[in-house]
Motif scaffolding. Structure first.
Motif, mmCIF file in Angstrom:
data_model
loop_
_atom_site.group_PDB
_atom_site.id
_atom_site.type_symbol
_atom_site.label_atom_id
_atom_site.label_comp_id
_atom_site.label_asym_id
_atom_site.label_seq_id
_atom_site.Cartn_x
_atom_site.Cartn_y
_atom_site.Cartn_z
ATOM 1 N N VAL A 217 39.219 30.093 16.382
ATOM 2 C CA VAL A 217 40.203 29.182 16.954
ATOM 3 C C VAL A 217 41.441 29.204 16.072
ATOM 4 O O VAL A 217 41.353 29.433 14.862
ATOM 5 C CB VAL A 217 39.625 27.746 17.071
ATOM 6 C CG1 VAL A 217 39.360 27.157 15.719
ATOM 7 C CG2 VAL A 217 40.538 26.849 17.882
ATOM 8 N N ALA A 218 42.604 28.983 16.678
ATOM 9 C CA ALA A 218 43.853 28.899 15.917
ATOM 10 C C ALA A 218 44.166 27.435 15.632
ATOM 11 O O ALA A 218 44.045 26.583 16.507
ATOM 12 C CB ALA A 218 44.998 29.527 16.715
ATOM 13 N N VAL A 219 44.559 27.130 14.389
ATOM 14 C CA VAL A 219 44.899 25.771 13.978
ATOM 15 C C VAL A 219 46.339 25.749 13.500
ATOM 16 O O VAL A 219 46.726 26.528 12.620
ATOM 17 C CB VAL A 219 43.952 25.288 12.860
ATOM 18 C CG1 VAL A 219 44.433 23.971 12.280
ATOM 19 C CG2 VAL A 219 42.540 25.140 13.408
ATOM 20 N N TRP A 250 42.679 25.775 2.451
ATOM 21 C CA TRP A 250 42.471 24.338 2.500
ATOM 22 C C TRP A 250 41.529 23.850 1.400
ATOM 23 O O TRP A 250 41.491 22.655 1.095
ATOM 24 C CB TRP A 250 41.890 23.922 3.855
ATOM 25 C CG TRP A 250 42.892 23.817 4.958
ATOM 26 C CD1 TRP A 250 44.117 24.412 5.025
ATOM 27 C CD2 TRP A 250 42.740 23.068 6.154
ATOM 28 N NE1 TRP A 250 44.746 24.093 6.194
ATOM 29 C CE2 TRP A 250 43.932 23.260 6.922
ATOM 30 C CE3 TRP A 250 41.740 22.261 6.682
ATOM 31 C CZ2 TRP A 250 44.113 22.682 8.169
ATOM 32 C CZ3 TRP A 250 41.925 21.677 7.931
ATOM 33 C CH2 TRP A 250 43.103 21.879 8.656
ATOM 34 N N LEU A 251 40.752 24.759 0.829
ATOM 35 C CA LEU A 251 39.678 24.355 -0.081
ATOM 36 C C LEU A 251 39.927 24.756 -1.530
ATOM 37 O O LEU A 251 39.169 24.347 -2.417
ATOM 38 C CB LEU A 251 38.358 24.971 0.397
ATOM 39 C CG LEU A 251 37.967 24.663 1.848
ATOM 40 C CD1 LEU A 251 36.708 25.427 2.228
ATOM 41 C CD2 LEU A 251 37.768 23.171 2.064
ATOM 42 N N SER A 452 36.784 23.603 12.115
ATOM 43 C CA SER A 452 36.812 23.537 10.656
ATOM 44 C C SER A 452 37.070 24.920 10.072
ATOM 45 O O SER A 452 37.327 25.884 10.789
ATOM 46 C CB SER A 452 35.494 22.965 10.113
ATOM 47 O OG SER A 452 35.600 22.690 8.726
ATOM 48 N N THR A 453 37.009 24.993 8.761
ATOM 49 C CA THR A 453 37.378 26.198 8.011
ATOM 50 C C THR A 453 36.298 27.269 8.092
ATOM 51 O O THR A 453 35.110 26.978 8.185
ATOM 52 C CB THR A 453 37.626 25.834 6.544
ATOM 53 O OG1 THR A 453 36.497 25.076 6.048
ATOM 54 C CG2 THR A 453 38.866 24.985 6.400
ATOM 55 N N GLY A 491 41.702 34.430 10.991
ATOM 56 C CA GLY A 491 42.621 33.293 11.045
ATOM 57 C C GLY A 491 42.167 32.115 10.222
ATOM 58 O O GLY A 491 42.940 31.187 9.979
ATOM 59 N N GLY A 492 40.888 32.122 9.800
ATOM 60 C CA GLY A 492 40.405 31.107 8.872
ATOM 61 C C GLY A 492 39.827 29.853 9.483
ATOM 62 O O GLY A 492 39.481 28.921 8.750
ATOM 63 N N PHE A 493 39.676 29.806 10.829
ATOM 64 C CA PHE A 493 39.146 28.594 11.454
ATOM 65 C C PHE A 493 38.199 28.960 12.587
ATOM 66 O O PHE A 493 38.291 30.045 13.165
ATOM 67 C CB PHE A 493 40.285 27.709 11.985
ATOM 68 C CG PHE A 493 41.160 27.150 10.902
ATOM 69 C CD1 PHE A 493 40.834 25.972 10.271
ATOM 70 C CD2 PHE A 493 42.303 27.836 10.507
ATOM 71 C CE1 PHE A 493 41.643 25.460 9.262
ATOM 72 C CE2 PHE A 493 43.118 27.334 9.502
ATOM 73 C CZ PHE A 493 42.777 26.132 8.873
#
Length: 544
Positions: A217-219, A250-251, A452-453, A491-493
Motif C-alpha cells: 500500500v502507498a502511504v 519511521w522506526l 503499517s510499516t 514502498g515500505g508499507f
C-alpha cells in the motif's frame, strides 16, 4: 492431519519432526484437545531436579528411550535448568519459579525408534490414575478428565508446546490441525489467493488483497511526531517479542537497542537462523514466496509507532521464519526480559524499564481445565506484572472461544499491572469474523485491514500486466507501466489483518495513556504506583 515428515538422525533412523500433533483419541486419563508439541522434550516446574524422574525414567526404559537433562537449556551454572527470574519465585507467592527441560532420545535397540513425549507423559500419568479407555464418548456424555494430586511430582511435568506467530496455508507447507487459522496471524504468504475466487469462506475473505490480506500500500502521511525529549523523566517504553524489526524510516530513531541485547536475539533458537526481517524467503527456500511471518515484527513495531508516537520501542527476535517458538524458549526469553526489568527496579541506572509488553503469539493447551496447565508460562508473566509491566496479548484468529495462551491468562488476576487479551475489530468497529472471542477476551481493538510499516521486501510474484520501458521513434523514453506488483514492498508499507495487530494497537494506546497520566514518566520505578496507574489507564481504555 499428519505432522511434518520426519528426518533421519545420526544413526540413520527416523527422528521426530520439530512439532507433532496431539491426537485426542490417544488420551488415557480423560478428554484432551488437539495441540502441537515437541516430541522429544518435557518441562518440569520446581526446584527439585529429581522430582518425578524415577517413574518417567523407568517407563522410558520400557520403550527403549532415555531421558536426560537438556544441557542446551537453562543457566550456565545449572545446565538444563532455568532458575526463578524477576522476583526469584512465582510473583503470586506460589512455588519456586524454576523450569527444567528434559530431552528424550531413542536407544539403538528401541522397539519404538521415534520418541513421543506425549506417549511417555500420558502413560506415566495413567499408571497413577484409573484407566479411561481411549476414544470419543457417546454424544451427550460428559467425561471429566482425571487429575493428579497437585502434590504428585508428575503434576509439575508438562509438554513443551509449540507457540506460533502465524499459521501455515492449508494443504501447502506443513499445515497442522484442522483449522486453517492456527495462530495469531493466519494470513500466510503475500497473496495466497491470486486469482478470481479469493475467498472459500466468509472468514477466508480476510486473506484476499483489498479485504485485509497482506498487500502493498502507498502511504502519503508523514511519520508520526515524536515530540520533544523529556526534561527530567523518560518516554514510555513498549517491548515486543516477535520476529524482530527491520529497517524503516519511521522506526530508525524509535526502536531502541539495549546494551545487553545488541545483535543478540533473546531466544537461542532464533539465533540459529537468519533474520526473517532481512531474509524473507527461508521457509520453502527458492520458491519465490515471502515467508508467513517475514515482516511481522516490523509491521507490529509500526503499529506501536502510530498508536504511541512518543514512546520508545524495544523489539526482540524470538521466532524464526517459520513463525514458531517452543514454550520453553519463550519462557526463557520472557525470563531474560524479566531479569532486565527487575534489575531496573532495584537500581534505576541499571537494567531496562518497560511499561508495556506486547505479545502476538499463542498456543492452545490440551487440557486448560487442569489446574496445573499454566505452571510454565504464567509465573514469569506475573513476575513481570508484579514489577509494573502491563502485558497485552493477541487473542488469536481461529473464530473460536477456546482459550489461547498466554492471552487467556487475562482471566486470572495478576499480582500487579494488568494482563489483557485483545481480539480484533474491523475498520467499521465491528468484531472481525476471524477473531477469537469468549469471556477470557478483555476487549477488541482495530486489527483488520491495518496499515503499517514493512521491510522493503520483493517477492517472486509478478504484476498481472507489464509494459517494459521503451524508446519511441522520436527518441523519447517511455517509462515502464504495470499493474500493482502483489508482493513488492519496496514502498515500505503494507495492509495486513489479524489479532497480531490488535494487541500492539492497544499496547500503544496504553503507553500513550501512561505517559499522559504521569506527565513525564519517572526514571525511578515504584512498582506499586506503576501497577496501579497501568490498571487505571487500562480500565479507562476498556470502558471506551
Amino acid at each position: 492431519m499428519a505432522a511434518e515428515p520426519s528426518h533421519q538422525d545420526a544413526a540413520g533412523r527416523d527422528a521426530p519432526s520439530r512439532w507433532r500433533v496431539l491426537d485426542p483419541t490417544t488420551a488415557r486419563t480423560g478428554p484432551v484437545q488437539p495441540t502441537l508439541y515437541s516430541p522429544d522434550r518435557l518441562l518440569v516446574r520446581g526446584d527439585a531436579r529429581d522430582d518425578g524422574r524415577a517413574s518417567l525414567d523407568e517407563l522410558a526404559g520400557t520403550f527403549g528411550w532415555q531421558l536426560d537433562w537438556d544441557v542446551t537449556f537453562g543457566d550456565r551454572d545449572t545446565p538444563g535448568t532455568l532458575r526463578g527470574r524477576g522476583r526469584g519465585r512465582d510473583a503470586d507467592g506460589g512455588t519456586d519459579g524454576t523450569v527444567s527441560r528434559l530431552v528424550l532420545t531413542s536407544l539403538p535397540t528401541s522397539p519404538l525408534p521415534v520418541v513421543d513425549a506425549w506417549l511417555l507423559l500420558e502413560s506415566a500419568r495413567a499408571a497413577r490414575l484409573p484407566r479411561v479407555e481411549p476414544g470419543t464418548p457417546p454424544s451427550g456424555t460428559r467425561v471429566r478428565r482425571l487429575e493428579l494430586d497437585p502434590a504428585d511430582p508428575l503434576a509439575r511435568v508438562s509438554l513443551d508446546h509449540a507457540i506460533f506467530l502465524a499459521a501455515y496455508q492449508p494443504n501447502a507447507r506443513g499445515f497442522f490441525g484442522t483449522n486453517p487459522f492456527y495462530g495469531t496471524n493466519p494470513f500466510y504468504g503475500t497473496n495466497p489467493f491470486y486469482g478470481t475466487n479469493p475467498a472459500g469462506s466468509p472468514t477466508a475473505s480476510y486473506l484476499a488483497p483489498g479485504a485485509g490480506g497482506r498487500t502493498p500500500v502507498a502511504v502519503l502521511l508523514p511519520s508520526p511526531d515524536r515530540g520533544p525529549d523529556p526534561h527530567e523523566g523518560r518516554r514510555a517504553a513498549v517491548g515486543i517479542l516477535d520476529s524482530g524489526c527491520g529497517e524503516h524510516p519511521w522506526l530508525t530513531t524509535v526502536v531502541r537497542d539495549h546494551p545487553n541485547l545488541v545483535g543478540t536475539p533473546v531466544c537461542p533458537e532464533s539465533a540459529l537462523v537468519r533474520d526473517p526481517e532481512v531474509h524473507p524467503d527461508q521457509h520453502g527456500p527458492l520458491d519465490g514466496m515471502l515467508d508467513a511471518v517475514s515482516g511481522h515484527g516490523t509491521f507490529i513495531a509500526g503499529v506501536v509507532r502510530q498508536s504511541a508516537p512518543t514512546a520508545d520501542v524495544y523489539s526482540w527476535r524470538v521466532v524464526a521464519s517459520d513463525g514458531a517458538i517452543s514454550e520453553s524458549e519463550l519462557v526463557a526469553a520472557l525470563a531474560h526480559v524479566a531479569d532486565l526489568v527487575h534489575a531496573n527496579v532495584d537500581d534505576p541506572t541499571a537494567g531496562l524499564r518497560l511499561d508495556v509488553l506486547s505479545l502476538s503469539l499463542g498456543y492452545y493447551h490440551e487440557s486448560p481445565e487442569d489446574p496445573a496447565h499454566d505452571a510454565m508460562l504464567r509465573p514469569v508473566l506475573h513476575a513481570l506484572a508484579a514489577d509494573g509491566v502491563a502485558i497485552v496479548c493477541s487473542a488469536g484468529n481461529e473464530s473460536t472461544d477456546r482459550p489461547l495462551f498466554p492471552a487467556a491468562f487475562a482471566a486470572v488476576p495478576s499480582p500487579g499491572a494488568p494482563v489483557l487479551a485483545v481480539g480484533a475489530r474491523n475498520p467499521n468497529g465491528t468484531v472481525a469474523l476471524f477473531s477469537n472471542t469468549g469471556d477470557w477476551v478483555s476487549c477488541y481493538a482495530l486489527g483488520a485491514s491495518v496499515v503499517s510499516t514493512s521491510p522493503p521486501f520483493e517477492g517472486g510474484l509478478q504484476p498481472l500486466a507489464r509494459i517494459p520501458e521503451t524508446v519511441d521513434a522520436d527518441g523519447r523514453l517511455r517509462e515502464c507501466r504495470e499493474t500493482v506488483d502483489p508482493d513488492s514492498y519496496v514502498g515500505g508499507f503494507a495492509v495486513w489483518s489479524g489479532t497480531s495487530f490488535a494487541a500492539p494497537h492497544l499496547a500503544g494506546l496504553l503507553a500513550t495513556g501512561l505517559a499522559a497520566a504521569h506527565g513525564e514518566l519517572p526514571r525511578h520505578t515504584d512498582t506499586d504506583k506503576a501497577s496501579a496507574t497501568a490498571a487505571q489507564v487500562a480500565a479507562q481504555l476498556l470502558d471506551r
